[in-house]
Write a protein that holds these residues in place. Structure first.
Motif, PDB file in Angstrom:
ATOM      1  N   UNK B  17       0.998  -1.424   0.178  1.00 27.10           N
ATOM      2  CA  UNK B  17       0.020  -0.194  -0.028  1.00 27.10           C
ATOM      3  C   UNK B  17       0.978   1.471   0.432  1.00 27.10           C
ATOM      4  N   UNK B  21      -0.174   5.604   5.303  1.00 25.94           N
ATOM      5  CA  UNK B  21      -1.323   6.159   7.016  1.00 25.94           C
ATOM      6  C   UNK B  21      -2.381   5.885   6.402  1.00 25.94           C
ATOM      7  N   UNK B  22      -2.696   7.046   4.715  1.00 23.53           N
ATOM      8  CA  UNK B  22      -4.351   6.985   4.058  1.00 23.53           C
ATOM      9  C   UNK B  22      -4.898   5.609   4.426  1.00 23.53           C
ATOM     10  N   UNK B  23      -4.104   3.884   4.206  1.00 22.31           N
ATOM     11  CA  UNK B  23      -5.138   2.788   3.780  1.00 22.31           C
ATOM     12  C   UNK B  23      -4.495   2.316   4.968  1.00 22.31           C
ATOM     13  N   UNK B  24      -4.334   2.549   6.121  1.00 22.02           N
ATOM     14  CA  UNK B  24      -4.321   2.098   7.136  1.00 22.02           C
ATOM     15  C   UNK B  24      -5.009   0.966   8.123  1.00 22.02           C
ATOM     16  N   UNK B  25      -6.887   1.735   7.530  1.00 19.37           N
ATOM     17  CA  UNK B  25      -7.811   0.617   8.049  1.00 19.37           C
ATOM     18  C   UNK B  25      -7.278  -0.618   6.892  1.00 19.37           C
ATOM     19  N   UNK B  26      -6.809  -0.887   5.603  1.00 27.40           N
ATOM     20  CA  UNK B  26      -7.294  -1.342   5.124  1.00 27.40           C
ATOM     21  C   UNK B  26      -5.800  -2.728   5.370  1.00 27.40           C
ATOM     22  N   UNK B  29      -6.182  -4.107   8.067  1.00 26.12           N
ATOM     23  CA  UNK B  29      -7.322  -5.603   7.864  1.00 26.12           C
ATOM     24  C   UNK B  29      -6.916  -6.654   6.946  1.00 26.12           C
ATOM     25  N   UNK B  30      -5.709  -6.446   5.909  1.00 26.85           N
ATOM     26  CA  UNK B  30      -4.999  -7.505   5.332  1.00 26.85           C
ATOM     27  C   UNK B  30      -3.662  -8.392   6.823  1.00 26.85           C
ATOM     28  N   UNK B  58      -2.997   5.780  17.973  1.00 23.69           N
ATOM     29  CA  UNK B  58      -4.448   5.847  17.248  1.00 23.69           C
ATOM     30  C   UNK B  58      -4.531   4.183  16.305  1.00 23.69           C
ATOM     31  N   UNK B  61      -7.241   3.299  18.643  1.00 26.47           N
ATOM     32  CA  UNK B  61      -8.416   3.639  18.084  1.00 26.47           C
ATOM     33  C   UNK B  61      -9.783   3.245  17.211  1.00 26.47           C
ATOM     34  N   UNK B  62      -8.565   2.648  15.987  1.00 31.59           N
ATOM     35  CA  UNK B  62      -9.166   2.878  14.491  1.00 31.59           C
ATOM     36  C   UNK B  62      -9.484   0.499  14.828  1.00 31.59           C
ATOM     37  N   UNK B  65     -12.755   0.754  16.864  1.00 29.64           N
ATOM     38  CA  UNK B  65     -14.099   1.080  16.735  1.00 29.64           C
ATOM     39  C   UNK B  65     -14.510   0.804  15.490  1.00 29.64           C
ATOM     40  N   UNK B  66     -13.620  -0.008  14.614  1.00 27.65           N
ATOM     41  CA  UNK B  66     -14.301  -0.314  13.427  1.00 27.65           C
ATOM     42  C   UNK B  66     -14.756  -1.983  13.841  1.00 27.65           C
ATOM     43  N   UNK B  69     -12.450  -5.274  13.146  1.00 26.48           N
ATOM     44  CA  UNK B  69     -11.061  -5.504  13.680  1.00 26.48           C
ATOM     45  C   UNK B  69     -11.710  -6.472  15.475  1.00 26.48           C
TER      46      UNK B  69
END
Ligand code: FMN
Ligand code: SF4
Ligand code: FES
Lengths: 431, 164
Positions: B17, B21-26, B29-30, B58, B61-62, B65-66, B69
């Motif tokens: 990626x 850091x914008x792709x943190x969620x992806x 997930x991987x 951070x 937190x992610x 939140x989601x 995970x």
């Protein structure tokens, strides 16, 4: 006569989703070609004339949104596609992304051209991880054909699309939460104003549109706004993807011209839902998503258009039509809706975080057969009023819509509804 | 069980990626998928924080939140039953009961062989086939299965895992 009209879903399932040549074979990329010969303002004019209302749920006129963004001169501008599709009973954006991803890409590219934007993002819910891969392959295919990337179609215009993933949070479909999440942050809504058109992604001017809205742009550009409008309703042009689910014989996604079919057609016509599955009888349909209103038999002849539905307190919303039969208790259904909101409230503001819990507790008590006192009903009414006015975002503001409409539709089944209606809330009059 | 993931693998995921850091969620997930136990170990969260240049808080937190995970280990496969209204009133409770019986666990638990964690979730956008359950990224409509073929589906997942 067939009532279906395919514009945005034309060719779905008939072509290889990632083949540019097959997409061209069904008219693909004619719109982008034409767009290169038009001025941005002309394109916006067509979208305005088409009266395309946002297909993501809020029904905001796309043309108006585009005109507002156009008038903002700060750069860079971003194009963001809302593909969060978390609304229960909604599965139509997925149809476009799985079967016709190039139509979405073409629509976004036209938006990029209009706003002189170089970057687009598609924010796709985490549950659609597999679909994200389809989109990535479609983007690669478009790049190979010089339809994305540098100097598109030999022009000086460059545009790229990136896929961003969610990870299971309904509230991220709210457009400001969506932008926070697209930045790689926690997806809680932002304070508005400022408008996202002015202060959007990375604080820059941003267009946020739903998948279906953006995928409708090519048709509008090719046929012109006037013709697109004429295919639908005078107040809202074109077609809508409707998602039929629940206890109908043939659940699925159907594309219909706005203003030309009724709810009854959609649920009972052989071409669409084909009636109630099994022994039961139709009881109600929940329209537009969990935050939408419920319609009983009495409203079945309502025409499916934004304005006809609004007249009777219903909404198109996301296009969801969740059909329930006589075997389903309205109270149990409402409890389920309420559980959804308790689960999905992001917790940022009190009216929604706490209010939804109280609502659920109340419904749970009713379903155990205990009666509510007049005082309790008054408090409940105050609570609903406070939630719809003081919640920070649309989630909390609309959490009680289904309950309010059910109270009207099924007075006999919900305890003491007449008493509820008569109660004066005093300082908190219901809107 | 030790996390199967290596430092090299986690870094390779981030490289995929562009270490954005914008792709943190992806990325997370991987990492979660590659962990083999469907969770994000603090070691890998700390490594991601360091490489991507974001605070560990951070990332925490992610992850919290989601809903996709987990911070604690789960089964190799996540079996999720949709409990949103369209599925609920087309037999989700029955489906859940069948799966509990078949896997010998309750919601929230992991089967003894460590292969399956059973959970409930909200609409996954497949309500034309309600009632829905998912095994990882694949959706199945309960109506397409009987007791026997349902057991067969899970057996084939078991065999796949053994072959690994
Ligand atoms: C809680 C909440 C969830 C939403 N979820 C979605 C969604 O999943 N997809 C979507 O397109 N719009 C969703 N919306 C509406 C968006 O905020 C926004 O209006 C829309 O993306 C704008 O695009 P459109 O004008 O093309 O519809 C949601 C709104 C709220 C308040
Ligand atoms: S209304 Fe609900 S979802 Fe929206 S910000 Fe408040 S708590 Fe979050
Ligand atoms: S409600 Fe279960 S998949 Fe949509």
């Amino acid at each position: 006569m067939a009532k279906t009209l395919k514009l945005v879903s034309l060719g779905a399932g008939e072509i290889d989703p990632i083949s540019v040549s097959e997409y061209r074979g069904i008219g693909g990329y004619r719109a982008l070609e034409k767009a290169f010969s038009m001025r941005p303002k002309e394109i916006i004019g067509e979208v305005l004339e088409a009266k395309l209302l946002g297909r993501g749920g809020a029904a905001y006129p796309a043309g108006k949104k585009w005109a507002q963004l156009y008038d903002i001169h700060e750069t860079p501008k971003y194009i963001v596609c809302n593909a969060d599709e978390g609304e229960p009973g909604t599965f139509k954006d997925r149809l476009i992304m799985e079967k016709l991803p190039l139509r979405l890409i073409e629509g976004m590219t036209i938006a990029g051209l209009v706003f002189g934007s170089e970057h687009g993002y598609i924010y796709v819910r985490g549950e659609y991880r597999k679909i994200q891969k389809v989109l990535l392959r479609a983007i690669e295919a478009a790049k190979k054909e010089n339809l994305l990337g540098k100097g598109i179609m030999g022009s000086s215009f460059s545009f790229d699309i990136e896929i961003v993933s969610g990870a299971g949070a309904y509230v991220c479909g709210e457009n400001s939460a969506l932008l926070n999440s697209t930045e790689g942050r926690v997806g809680r809504p932002r304070i508005k104003p400022p408008h996202l058109a002015e202060v959007g992604l990375f604080l820059m001017p941003t267009l946020v549109n739903n998948v279906e809205s953006l995928a409708s742009i090519p048709s509008i550009v090719v046929m012109g706004g006037k013709e697109y409008l004429s295919l639908g309703h005078p107040d809202s042009g074109g077609t809508k993807l409707v998602c039929l689910s629940g206890r109908v014989t043939s659940p699925g996604v159907y594309e219909v011209p706005l203003g030309k079919v009724s709810l009854r057609d959609l649920i009972f016509d052989e071409e669409f839902g084909g009636g109630i599955q099994g022994e039961g009888e139709f009881k109600f349909v929940h329209l537009g998503g969990q935050s939408g209103a419920i319609a009983s038999k009495a409203l079945l002849d309502t025409v499916y258009s934004y304005s006809d539905l609004r007249k009777v307190g219903l909404t198109v919303g996301s296009g969801a039509l969740v059909v329930m039969d006589s075997g389903v208790s309205i109270l149990e259904y409402l409890k389920k809706v309420s559980e959804f909101f308790v689960h999905e409230s992001c917790g940022k503001c009190v009216p929604c975080r706490q209010g939804n819990r109280v609502l659920l507790k109340f419904l749970a008590r009713l379903s155990r057969g205990s009666l509510a006192s007049e005082g309790e009903l008054l408090n409940l009414k105050r609570l609903i009023s406070a939630m719809s006015r003081a919640s920070f975002c649309g989630l909390g503001q609309t959490s009680a819509t289904a309950l309010k409409s059910a109270w009207k539709a099924f007075p006999a089944e919900l305890e003491r509804p007449a008493a509820f209606d008569k109660l004066q809330v005093g300082a908190f009059p219901l809107p | 069980m030790k996390p199967e993931l290596t430092e090299e693998k986690v870094i390779a995921i981030m490289d995929g990626y562009g270490r954005s850091s914008q792709q943190l969620i992806a990325i997370l997930l991987d990492i979660q998928e590659a962990s083999g136990q469907n969770y994000i170990d603090e070691t890998w969260a700390a490594l991601a924080a360091q490489v991507l240049g974001v605070p560990l808080a951070k990332i925490y937190e992610i992850i919290t939140f989601y809903s996709m995970f987990s911070t604690s280990p789960r089964g190799r496969h996540i079996v999720e039953v949709c409990r949103s209204a369209p599925c609920e009133f087309k037999g989700a409770a029955l489906l859940l009961g069948n799966l509990e019986e078949l896997l010998g666990i309750k919601v929230g638990e992991t089967s003894q062989d460590g292969l399956f964690t059973l959970k409930t979730g909200e609409c996954c956008g497949a309500c034309d086939k309600s009632s829905i359950f998912k095994i990882d990224e694949d959706e199945y409509g309960a109506a397409d299965f009987d007791q026997k073929s349902l057991a067969g589906l899970f057996n084939s997942k078991r065999q796949e895992s053994e072959a690994l």
